[in-house]
Design a protein around this motif. Sequence first.
Motif, PDB file in Angstrom:
ATOM      1  N   TRP A 178       0.843  -1.184   0.000  1.00 48.70           N
ATOM      2  CA  TRP A 178       0.000   0.000   0.000  1.00 48.70           C
ATOM      3  C   TRP A 178       0.879   1.234   0.000  1.00 48.70           C
ATOM      4  CZ3 TRP A 178      -5.124   0.281  -0.768  1.00 48.70           C
ATOM      5  CH2 TRP A 178      -5.856  -0.901  -0.644  1.00 48.70           C
ATOM      6  N   VAL A 179       0.525   2.214  -0.830  1.00 46.87           N
ATOM      7  CA  VAL A 179       1.283   3.463  -0.940  1.00 46.87           C
ATOM      8  C   VAL A 179       0.327   4.648  -0.803  1.00 46.87           C
ATOM      9  CG1 VAL A 179       3.142   2.507  -2.361  1.00 46.87           C
ATOM     10  CG2 VAL A 179       1.097   3.430  -3.464  1.00 46.87           C
ATOM     11  N   ARG A 180       0.867   5.797  -0.431  1.00 48.97           N
ATOM     12  CA  ARG A 180       0.091   7.041  -0.313  1.00 48.97           C
ATOM     13  C   ARG A 180       0.166   7.784  -1.637  1.00 48.97           C
ATOM     14  NH1 ARG A 180      -2.884   8.372   3.482  1.00 48.97           N
ATOM     15  NH2 ARG A 180      -1.384   7.732   5.027  1.00 48.97           N
ATOM     16  N   LEU A 181      -0.994   8.147  -2.193  1.00 47.75           N
ATOM     17  CA  LEU A 181      -1.044   8.876  -3.457  1.00 47.75           C
ATOM     18  C   LEU A 181      -0.781  10.363  -3.228  1.00 47.75           C
ATOM     19  CD1 LEU A 181      -4.196   7.273  -5.091  1.00 47.75           C
ATOM     20  CD2 LEU A 181      -1.808   6.807  -5.613  1.00 47.75           C
ATOM     21  N   LEU A 182       0.067  10.934  -4.064  1.00 50.30           N
ATOM     22  CA  LEU A 182       0.329  12.368  -4.014  1.00 50.30           C
ATOM     23  C   LEU A 182      -0.615  13.132  -4.929  1.00 50.30           C
ATOM     24  CD1 LEU A 182       4.217  12.188  -4.083  1.00 50.30           C
ATOM     25  CD2 LEU A 182       2.709  12.352  -2.095  1.00 50.30           C
ATOM     26  N   GLU A 183      -1.165  12.441  -5.921  1.00 51.77           N
ATOM     27  CA  GLU A 183      -2.143  13.012  -6.849  1.00 51.77           C
ATOM     28  C   GLU A 183      -3.336  12.067  -6.909  1.00 51.77           C
ATOM     29  OE1 GLU A 183      -0.332  13.411 -10.658  1.00 51.77           O
ATOM     30  OE2 GLU A 183       1.479  14.317  -9.850  1.00 51.77           O
ATOM     31  N   LEU A 184      -4.509  12.571  -6.636  1.00 47.67           N
ATOM     32  CA  LEU A 184      -5.703  11.736  -6.693  1.00 47.67           C
ATOM     33  C   LEU A 184      -6.211  11.642  -8.131  1.00 47.67           C
ATOM     34  CD1 LEU A 184      -7.713  12.979  -3.594  1.00 47.67           C
ATOM     35  CD2 LEU A 184      -6.174  11.031  -3.768  1.00 47.67           C
ATOM     36  N   ASP A 189      -6.922   8.048  -0.949  1.00 43.87           N
ATOM     37  CA  ASP A 189      -5.577   8.609  -1.114  1.00 43.87           C
ATOM     38  C   ASP A 189      -4.494   7.550  -0.959  1.00 43.87           C
ATOM     39  OD1 ASP A 189      -5.870   8.202   1.586  1.00 43.87           O
ATOM     40  OD2 ASP A 189      -4.987  10.109   2.183  1.00 43.87           O
ATOM     41  N   GLU A 190      -4.904   6.285  -1.000  1.00 40.68           N
ATOM     42  CA  GLU A 190      -3.956   5.173  -0.943  1.00 40.68           C
ATOM     43  C   GLU A 190      -4.234   4.229  -2.101  1.00 40.68           C
ATOM     44  OE1 GLU A 190      -4.330   3.391   2.883  1.00 40.68           O
ATOM     45  OE2 GLU A 190      -3.487   5.117   3.932  1.00 40.68           O
ATOM     46  N   ALA A 191      -3.205   3.477  -2.491  1.00 47.22           N
ATOM     47  CA  ALA A 191      -3.350   2.525  -3.588  1.00 47.22           C
ATOM     48  C   ALA A 191      -2.561   1.267  -3.268  1.00 47.22           C
ATOM     49  CB  ALA A 191      -2.843   3.135  -4.890  1.00 47.22           C
ATOM     50  N   LEU A 192      -3.003   0.161  -3.832  1.00 50.32           N
ATOM     51  CA  LEU A 192      -2.319  -1.121  -3.681  1.00 50.32           C
ATOM     52  C   LEU A 192      -1.559  -1.406  -4.965  1.00 50.32           C
ATOM     53  CD1 LEU A 192      -1.874  -3.733  -2.036  1.00 50.32           C
ATOM     54  CD2 LEU A 192      -3.901  -4.655  -3.185  1.00 50.32           C
ATOM     55  N   LEU A 193      -0.247  -1.530  -4.867  1.00 51.56           N
ATOM     56  CA  LEU A 193       0.571  -1.820  -6.044  1.00 51.56           C
ATOM     57  C   LEU A 193       0.347  -3.269  -6.464  1.00 51.56           C
ATOM     58  CD1 LEU A 193       3.933  -0.083  -5.064  1.00 51.56           C
ATOM     59  CD2 LEU A 193       2.054   0.819  -6.453  1.00 51.56           C
ATOM     60  N   LEU A 194       0.061  -3.472  -7.745  1.00 53.17           N
ATOM     61  CA  LEU A 194      -0.199  -4.812  -8.259  1.00 53.17           C
ATOM     62  C   LEU A 194       1.022  -5.385  -8.969  1.00 53.17           C
ATOM     63  CD1 LEU A 194      -3.827  -4.276  -9.598  1.00 53.17           C
ATOM     64  CD2 LEU A 194      -3.098  -5.212  -7.390  1.00 53.17           C
ATOM     65  N   CYS A 195       1.534  -4.671  -9.969  1.00 61.41           N
ATOM     66  CA  CYS A 195       2.724  -5.150 -10.670  1.00 61.41           C
ATOM     67  C   CYS A 195       3.428  -3.991 -11.363  1.00 61.41           C
ATOM     68  CB  CYS A 195       2.380  -6.252 -11.673  1.00 61.41           C
ATOM     69  SG  CYS A 195       1.345  -5.715 -13.020  1.00 61.41           S
ATOM     70  N   ALA A 196       4.722  -4.143 -11.530  1.00 64.05           N
ATOM     71  CA  ALA A 196       5.526  -3.107 -12.165  1.00 64.05           C
ATOM     72  C   ALA A 196       5.426  -3.235 -13.683  1.00 64.05           C
ATOM     73  CB  ALA A 196       6.976  -3.221 -11.732  1.00 64.05           C
ATOM     74  N   ILE A 197       5.305  -2.099 -14.350  1.00 65.66           N
ATOM     75  CA  ILE A 197       5.327  -2.052 -15.813  1.00 65.66           C
ATOM     76  C   ILE A 197       6.748  -1.755 -16.272  1.00 65.66           C
ATOM     77  CG2 ILE A 197       4.487  -0.837 -17.842  1.00 65.66           C
ATOM     78  CD1 ILE A 197       1.968  -0.206 -16.314  1.00 65.66           C
ATOM     79  N   ALA A 204      -1.734  -0.177 -10.336  1.00 68.68           N
ATOM     80  CA  ALA A 204      -2.188  -0.145  -8.952  1.00 68.68           C
ATOM     81  C   ALA A 204      -3.708  -0.182  -8.912  1.00 68.68           C
ATOM     82  CB  ALA A 204      -1.684   1.117  -8.258  1.00 68.68           C
ATOM     83  N   TRP A 205      -4.249  -0.651  -7.779  1.00 68.79           N
ATOM     84  CA  TRP A 205      -5.683  -0.630  -7.545  1.00 68.79           C
ATOM     85  C   TRP A 205      -5.965   0.445  -6.516  1.00 68.79           C
ATOM     86  CZ3 TRP A 205      -8.615  -1.840  -3.123  1.00 68.79           C
ATOM     87  CH2 TRP A 205     -10.001  -1.824  -3.339  1.00 68.79           C
ATOM     88  N   ASP A 245     -12.431   2.913  -4.768  1.00 67.30           N
ATOM     89  CA  ASP A 245     -13.393   3.868  -5.328  1.00 67.30           C
ATOM     90  C   ASP A 245     -12.921   4.491  -6.639  1.00 67.30           C
ATOM     91  OD1 ASP A 245     -15.243   3.381  -3.398  1.00 67.30           O
ATOM     92  OD2 ASP A 245     -14.798   5.164  -2.217  1.00 67.30           O
ATOM     93  N   HIS A 246     -11.939   3.853  -7.278  1.00 63.55           N
ATOM     94  CA  HIS A 246     -11.513   4.301  -8.606  1.00 63.55           C
ATOM     95  C   HIS A 246     -11.281   3.112  -9.533  1.00 63.55           C
ATOM     96  CE1 HIS A 246      -9.749   6.814 -11.695  1.00 63.55           C
ATOM     97  NE2 HIS A 246      -8.743   5.965 -11.777  1.00 63.55           N
ATOM     98  N   GLY A 247     -10.559   2.112  -9.067  1.00 65.99           N
ATOM     99  CA  GLY A 247     -10.239   0.951  -9.896  1.00 65.99           C
ATOM    100  C   GLY A 247      -8.757   0.893 -10.195  1.00 65.99           C
ATOM    101  N   GLU A 248      -8.415   0.197 -11.271  1.00 60.87           N
ATOM    102  CA  GLU A 248      -7.004   0.069 -11.645  1.00 60.87           C
ATOM    103  C   GLU A 248      -6.528   1.328 -12.357  1.00 60.87           C
ATOM    104  OE1 GLU A 248      -6.061  -3.426 -13.841  1.00 60.87           O
ATOM    105  OE2 GLU A 248      -6.653  -4.762 -12.219  1.00 60.87           O
ATOM    106  N   ALA A 249      -5.233   1.607 -12.142  1.00 66.22           N
ATOM    107  CA  ALA A 249      -4.632   2.785 -12.788  1.00 66.22           C
ATOM    108  C   ALA A 249      -3.150   2.529 -12.972  1.00 66.22           C
ATOM    109  CB  ALA A 249      -4.848   4.033 -11.934  1.00 66.22           C
ATOM    110  N   VAL A 250      -2.577   3.195 -13.954  1.00 64.16           N
ATOM    111  CA  VAL A 250      -1.127   3.170 -14.146  1.00 64.16           C
ATOM    112  C   VAL A 250      -0.575   4.407 -13.439  1.00 64.16           C
ATOM    113  CG1 VAL A 250       0.752   3.278 -15.809  1.00 64.16           C
ATOM    114  CG2 VAL A 250      -1.307   1.960 -16.343  1.00 64.16           C
TER     115      VAL A 250
END
Length: 86
Positions: A40-46, A53-61, A68-69, A72-77
């Motif tokens: 889990w990481v803290r997001l600096l930009e929502l 304001d937190e995200a779960l890292l899934l895999c590195a690109i 990341a997941w 209330d938003h879903g997956e994002a790069v």
Amino acid sequence: MKLDSSRPDFAVQARRQDLDWSSDEFGIKTKQQHFQPNTWVRLLELPNPYSFDEALLLCAISQYEWIAWIPDHGEAVLSTRQFRRI
């Protein structure tokens, strides 16, 4: 003699500069953080005003991008500049 204060004697062009304070250009050395999946990481930009304001890292690109997941938003790069360790 009439003073015309609405007309300047020289032209000034406004320029926007994006300053990256974390780059070596300004003499600031940043330590490359090594992230792991399922962290889990803290997001600096929502991504949107309603997301967490937190995200779960899934895999590195790449070295600087992660999938990341975000609740209330879903997956994002995400770029590694968009988050920090909690």
